[in-house]
Write a protein that holds these residues in place. Sequence first.
Motif, short mmCIF file in Angstrom:
data_model
loop_
_atom_site.label_atom_id
_atom_site.label_comp_id
_atom_site.label_asym_id
_atom_site.label_seq_id
_atom_site.Cartn_x
_atom_site.Cartn_y
_atom_site.Cartn_z
N UNK A 191 0.82 -1.21 0.00
CA UNK A 191 0.00 0.00 0.00
C UNK A 191 0.86 1.26 0.00
N UNK A 192 0.91 1.93 -1.15
CA UNK A 192 1.66 3.18 -1.25
C UNK A 192 1.10 4.24 -0.31
N UNK A 193 -0.17 4.09 0.05
CA UNK A 193 -0.81 5.04 0.93
C UNK A 193 -0.27 5.02 2.35
N UNK A 219 -7.46 11.21 10.76
CA UNK A 219 -7.77 12.23 9.76
C UNK A 219 -6.96 13.48 10.05
N UNK A 220 -6.72 14.27 8.99
CA UNK A 220 -6.20 15.63 9.13
C UNK A 220 -7.37 16.60 9.04
N UNK A 265 -4.16 8.14 0.24
CA UNK A 265 -4.32 8.55 1.63
C UNK A 265 -4.74 10.01 1.66
N UNK A 266 -4.90 10.55 2.86
CA UNK A 266 -5.34 11.94 3.00
C UNK A 266 -4.38 12.91 2.32
N UNK A 281 -2.84 5.27 4.97
CA UNK A 281 -2.31 6.35 5.78
C UNK A 281 -2.00 5.91 7.19
N UNK A 282 -2.45 6.69 8.16
CA UNK A 282 -2.22 6.38 9.57
C UNK A 282 -3.35 5.60 10.22
#
Length: 314
Positions: free
Chosen positions: A36-38, A83-84, A105-106, A133-134
């Motif tokens: 996952x590149x995200x 989330x950001x 990702x975000x 992402x996270x």
Amino acid sequence: MRRKWLVYSAFILALLSFIILGSSLYMLNYSLCPGNRGKDEPSSYKYMYENYTFMRPWVDSLNRAKAIKDTFIYNKSGIHLHAYYIAAPHPTKKTAVIVHGYTDNAIRMMHIGYLYNHDLQYNVLLPDLQYHGRSEGESIQMGWKDRLDVMDWIKVTHQLYGDSTQIVIHGISMGAATTMMLSGEQQPPYVKCFIEDCGYTSVWDEFSGEIKNQFGLPPFPLLNVASYLCELKYGWNFKEASAINQVKKCQLPMLFIHGKSDTYVPTSMVYSLFKAKPTPKELWIVPEAKHALSYKINPKKYTNRVREFVEKYL
């Protein structure tokens, strides 16, 4: 002789079943648990800065002001999600929840964050979907379970920005499918409209096209078995994960955007989706745009189309 034939036939049937089961399991893992590149935030920023040159000074200025903030929640399954969020330059009730695509990702949606926060002066929230992402999660949910997570993020957004908040949900690719799947659920009164950019009609339809294009195989029986295994392992199947069935129930306004040269999520899908959606609705087919590149090829026109749409409802 007949006994030998029956034994041979049973052996062949068992071998074929083993091959189909193994191939379907491989397909499920290949699709829902890929490398996952995200998960790689530095490379995500690098990609964004290379492809959207305006991004670096904007992000740098936000970081200097400590304006890009993190927030976390646990969903109903106990999965930790991230989330950001970025407040508007000036107080406003207008807010955008921006949903990313498959293995993104975000951060890889920050160009749409720029559109809303910098150009339109909105508050924004950019979630990392499960397995991106996270955020935690054991697999990609292709929008189906993600729609429930985004519903939770909508509530968080309302808490962050106050009772007068008015929200647009904007998704691209799998994020667009998530947006459409979400749109069929009952919405809180502060959600005002949706924008979907190059989303698929259903997970079944999208995977059917991919299995044919990538492997030259018909959907049956591999996709059927993979869908069954998905239900056993993750609690949902490819056919129920249907954006087109969800938009049929959506009563809020929706803008459909799709690149005319999209082959990854074929442009034909948007016409079926648009037809299924009750009014109010709008459709914009972007000439020459490939998958998820409508903003990149003409950011000014994209921004203006979004502005014209959201100003009617927020």
